[in-house]
Design a protein around this motif. Structure first.
Motif, PDB file in Angstrom:
ATOM      1  N   GLU A 138       0.826  -1.208   0.000  1.00  0.00           N
ATOM      2  CA  GLU A 138       0.000   0.000   0.000  1.00  0.00           C
ATOM      3  C   GLU A 138       0.859   1.257   0.000  1.00  0.00           C
ATOM      4  OE1 GLU A 138      -3.790   1.951   2.443  1.00  0.00           O
ATOM      5  OE2 GLU A 138      -2.685   0.273   3.302  1.00  0.00           O
ATOM      6  N   LEU A 139       1.890   1.290   0.842  1.00  0.00           N
ATOM      7  CA  LEU A 139       2.775   2.449   0.900  1.00  0.00           C
ATOM      8  C   LEU A 139       3.606   2.573  -0.366  1.00  0.00           C
ATOM      9  CD1 LEU A 139       4.098   2.216   4.582  1.00  0.00           C
ATOM     10  CD2 LEU A 139       2.262   3.675   3.715  1.00  0.00           C
ATOM     11  N   SER A 140       4.163   1.454  -0.824  1.00  0.00           N
ATOM     12  CA  SER A 140       5.034   1.474  -1.998  1.00  0.00           C
ATOM     13  C   SER A 140       4.286   1.896  -3.248  1.00  0.00           C
ATOM     14  CB  SER A 140       5.666   0.100  -2.215  1.00  0.00           C
ATOM     15  OG  SER A 140       6.496  -0.258  -1.129  1.00  0.00           O
ATOM     16  N   ALA A 141       3.034   1.476  -3.364  1.00  0.00           N
ATOM     17  CA  ALA A 141       2.254   1.802  -4.553  1.00  0.00           C
ATOM     18  C   ALA A 141       2.080   3.299  -4.728  1.00  0.00           C
ATOM     19  CB  ALA A 141       0.892   1.118  -4.487  1.00  0.00           C
ATOM     20  N   VAL A 142       2.009   4.025  -3.614  1.00  0.00           N
ATOM     21  CA  VAL A 142       1.837   5.479  -3.685  1.00  0.00           C
ATOM     22  C   VAL A 142       3.108   6.155  -4.195  1.00  0.00           C
ATOM     23  CG1 VAL A 142       1.309   7.558  -2.343  1.00  0.00           C
ATOM     24  CG2 VAL A 142       0.124   5.421  -1.837  1.00  0.00           C
ATOM     25  N   LEU A 143       4.262   5.549  -3.951  1.00  0.00           N
ATOM     26  CA  LEU A 143       5.533   6.147  -4.363  1.00  0.00           C
ATOM     27  C   LEU A 143       5.730   6.134  -5.869  1.00  0.00           C
ATOM     28  CD1 LEU A 143       8.073   4.766  -1.724  1.00  0.00           C
ATOM     29  CD2 LEU A 143       6.780   6.894  -1.677  1.00  0.00           C
ATOM     30  N   GLY A 144       5.183   5.125  -6.543  1.00  0.00           N
ATOM     31  CA  GLY A 144       5.364   5.045  -7.981  1.00  0.00           C
ATOM     32  C   GLY A 144       5.739   3.644  -8.417  1.00  0.00           C
ATOM     33  N   LYS A 145       6.259   3.532  -9.624  1.00  0.00           N
ATOM     34  CA  LYS A 145       6.648   2.241 -10.174  1.00  0.00           C
ATOM     35  C   LYS A 145       7.847   1.680  -9.402  1.00  0.00           C
ATOM     36  CE  LYS A 145       5.224   3.612 -14.840  1.00  0.00           C
ATOM     37  NZ  LYS A 145       5.703   3.840 -16.232  1.00  0.00           N
ATOM     38  N   PRO A 146       7.909   0.365  -9.212  1.00  0.00           N
ATOM     39  CA  PRO A 146       9.028  -0.245  -8.472  1.00  0.00           C
ATOM     40  C   PRO A 146      10.386   0.146  -9.029  1.00  0.00           C
ATOM     41  CG  PRO A 146       7.287  -1.856  -8.822  1.00  0.00           C
ATOM     42  CD  PRO A 146       6.905  -0.644  -9.607  1.00  0.00           C
ATOM     43  N   GLU A 147      10.490   0.247 -10.342  1.00  0.00           N
ATOM     44  CA  GLU A 147      11.791   0.590 -10.937  1.00  0.00           C
ATOM     45  C   GLU A 147      12.203   2.038 -10.677  1.00  0.00           C
ATOM     46  OE1 GLU A 147       8.696   0.637 -14.373  1.00  0.00           O
ATOM     47  OE2 GLU A 147       9.101  -0.509 -12.523  1.00  0.00           O
ATOM     48  N   ASP A 148      11.250   2.859 -10.224  1.00  0.00           N
ATOM     49  CA  ASP A 148      11.552   4.268  -9.928  1.00  0.00           C
ATOM     50  C   ASP A 148      11.856   4.505  -8.453  1.00  0.00           C
ATOM     51  OD1 ASP A 148      11.161   4.969 -12.577  1.00  0.00           O
ATOM     52  OD2 ASP A 148       9.019   5.386 -12.285  1.00  0.00           O
ATOM     53  N   ILE A 149      11.860   3.438  -7.661  1.00  0.00           N
ATOM     54  CA  ILE A 149      12.121   3.546  -6.225  1.00  0.00           C
ATOM     55  C   ILE A 149      13.484   2.930  -5.931  1.00  0.00           C
ATOM     56  CG2 ILE A 149      11.300   2.967  -3.908  1.00  0.00           C
ATOM     57  CD1 ILE A 149       8.504   2.578  -5.153  1.00  0.00           C
ATOM     58  N   SER A 150      14.325   3.662  -5.217  1.00  0.00           N
ATOM     59  CA  SER A 150      15.660   3.160  -4.901  1.00  0.00           C
ATOM     60  C   SER A 150      15.993   3.385  -3.441  1.00  0.00           C
ATOM     61  CB  SER A 150      16.717   3.842  -5.777  1.00  0.00           C
ATOM     62  OG  SER A 150      16.743   5.240  -5.533  1.00  0.00           O
ATOM     63  N   VAL A 151      16.755   2.459  -2.880  1.00  0.00           N
ATOM     64  CA  VAL A 151      17.246   2.565  -1.505  1.00  0.00           C
ATOM     65  C   VAL A 151      18.734   2.871  -1.565  1.00  0.00           C
ATOM     66  CG1 VAL A 151      17.582   1.338   0.664  1.00  0.00           C
ATOM     67  CG2 VAL A 151      15.490   0.978  -0.650  1.00  0.00           C
ATOM     68  N   ALA A 152      19.205   3.749  -0.691  1.00  0.00           N
ATOM     69  CA  ALA A 152      20.606   4.162  -0.712  1.00  0.00           C
ATOM     70  C   ALA A 152      21.167   4.228   0.704  1.00  0.00           C
ATOM     71  CB  ALA A 152      20.737   5.519  -1.404  1.00  0.00           C
ATOM     72  N   ASN A 153      22.473   4.453   0.784  1.00  0.00           N
ATOM     73  CA  ASN A 153      23.169   4.654   2.060  1.00  0.00           C
ATOM     74  C   ASN A 153      22.898   3.530   3.052  1.00  0.00           C
ATOM     75  OD1 ASN A 153      24.207   7.150   1.117  1.00  0.00           O
ATOM     76  ND2 ASN A 153      22.313   8.177   1.721  1.00  0.00           N
ATOM     77  N   GLY A 154      23.076   2.304   2.586  1.00  0.00           N
ATOM     78  CA  GLY A 154      22.932   1.170   3.478  1.00  0.00           C
ATOM     79  C   GLY A 154      21.528   0.941   3.979  1.00  0.00           C
ATOM     80  N   GLY A 155      20.540   1.406   3.217  1.00  0.00           N
ATOM     81  CA  GLY A 155      19.152   1.206   3.613  1.00  0.00           C
ATOM     82  C   GLY A 155      18.583   2.315   4.468  1.00  0.00           C
ATOM     83  N   THR A 156      19.344   3.393   4.698  1.00  0.00           N
ATOM     84  CA  THR A 156      18.853   4.490   5.535  1.00  0.00           C
ATOM     85  C   THR A 156      18.170   5.594   4.726  1.00  0.00           C
ATOM     86  OG1 THR A 156      20.960   5.678   5.449  1.00  0.00           O
ATOM     87  CG2 THR A 156      20.674   4.069   7.226  1.00  0.00           C
ATOM     88  N   SER A 157      18.284   5.536   3.406  1.00  0.00           N
ATOM     89  CA  SER A 157      17.658   6.537   2.544  1.00  0.00           C
ATOM     90  C   SER A 157      16.835   5.843   1.470  1.00  0.00           C
ATOM     91  CB  SER A 157      18.714   7.436   1.888  1.00  0.00           C
ATOM     92  OG  SER A 157      19.465   8.137   2.859  1.00  0.00           O
TER      93      SER A 157
END
Length: 359
Positions: A138-157
């Motif tokens: 539910e939360l992820s769907a609001v952010l956009g397409k999976p390929e447009d979502i990225s995690v950075a800095n060891g999972g803190t961003s």
């Protein structure tokens, strides 16, 4: 026989107690939602075992409602001004914790007016939030397409087209914080800073430097890049803690290793607007939650809320709400910039009503 193993004693975590206050706030909001004070389908994703959490006392539920009502209304009117300008706006939530505002805006009628939303907090908190977001469809769907979502800095961003979750210490030099935001932060668009119960935990010097850092950033952009975005701020926190009630509040928090150095410069409601005015803001105002509950909540809502739970501690409620305030301010761009909206009129509008406890 092997010699006894030496283990270095664990270092004390001076910020651990402050980070726990976010859990308190999330549980309070969850309780207010469960008791139908507020509508927020997203908060449950940020509270472990949400369905097993016991409700909070009515006094906390009412306080949470009034806080949310006041801030939500100010944010809504900020978006209304952006709409008058025919421009998108940005929100930078500093010490965001488990706040759900991005999801509430992005699934509401103002979603197209949001250019970018930033959340900054301790890395321990942003890591948990990033994990909760990735875990929830539910939360992820609001952010956009999976390929447009990225995690950075060891999972803190975490980054998405309109949402940026960043790990940072707000006490660091503002230049370091702004360096995190700058790749995505536009100096041309109206930008609202949110400080919900965060500056009170910082030294006055650190919080002042933080606000001035944003002022300087927008002023410099206006001179060098042609930026002319309106800068706004909302602060929610406790104040006036030198009376008997305030001293008990501070003592109770000190027992949890939480200190409130940021409250010292603001002993009265009249002193609160200086939070922004000393940094060259065009206007600033402040209301206590007691003010808002008494005069700034729709009477129909007052009536609805009064039937949700039996509230016996009216005097205590009034006392508590009188020590929390929402302060807001606007800094208009200099020069000959022509604005369509009257940003200096950003305000809450009172209703002509009374509530229980006024007599």
């Amino acid at each position: 026989m092997l010699p006894p193993r030496f283990e270095e004693p664990a270092r004390p975590d001076p910020d651990g107690a402050v980070r726990l206050t976010d859990s308190d706030a999330a549980l309070a909001r969850l309780s207010a939602v469960q008791k139908h004070y507020l509508a927020d389908p997203f908060i449950r994703h940020f509270v472990p075992r949400a369905h097993l959490q016991p409700p909070r006392p009515p006094l906390i539920n009412v306080g949470t409602y009034v806080r949310s009502e006041g801030i939500d209304t100010l944010v809504e009117r900020w978006f209304a001004f952006a709409e008058q300008e025919c421009v998108q706006c940005q929100i930078v939530s500093l010490g965001a914790g488990s706040d759900t505002r991005f999801w509430r805006i992005s699934t509401g009628p103002r979603k197209d007016l949001l250019r970018a939303y930033f959340e900054v907090d301790f890395s321990e908190i942003t890591m948990k939030k990033a994990m909760a977001i990735r875990k929830s469809k539910e939360l992820s769907a609001v952010l956009g397409k999976p390929e447009d979502i990225s995690v950075a800095n060891g999972g803190t961003s975490l980054h998405a087209p309109k949402y940026h979750l960043l790990a940072g210490d707000l006490r660091q030099p503002p230049s370091e914080l702004l360096a995190l935001l700058e790749p995505h932060l536009s100096p041309v668009h109206p930008t609202l800073l949110l400080f919900e119960c965060v500056l009170v935990y910082m030294s006055p010097q650190a919080s002042s430097a933080l606000i001035q850092g944003f002022v300087d950033h927008f002023d410099n952009a206006a001179r060098t890049q042609g930026g002319h975005g309106v800068l706004g701020g909302i602060v929610y926190e406790m104040f006036g803690l030198e009376d008997s009630f305030g001293k008990v509040m501070k003592s109770n928090l000190m027992a949890r290793n939480v200190s409130l150095p940021g409250a010292d410069p603001y002993p009265t409601q009249a002193s609160l607007p200086t939070r922004f005015l000393k940094h060259g803001f065009t206007m600033a105002k402040a209301l206590t939650l007691r003010d808002i509950r008494r005069s700034y909540v729709d009477p129909a809502e007052q009536e609805r809320i009064s039937h949700l739970e039996m509230l016996d501690e009216i005097e205590e409620l009034e006392l508590v709400l009188g020590h929390y305030a929402i302060t807001w301010g606007t800094k208009l761009p200099g020069g000959a910039t022509v604005l369509k909206a009257n940003w200096a009129a950003w305000d809450l509008e009172p209703y002509t009503n009374t509530v229980e406890g006024d007599e």
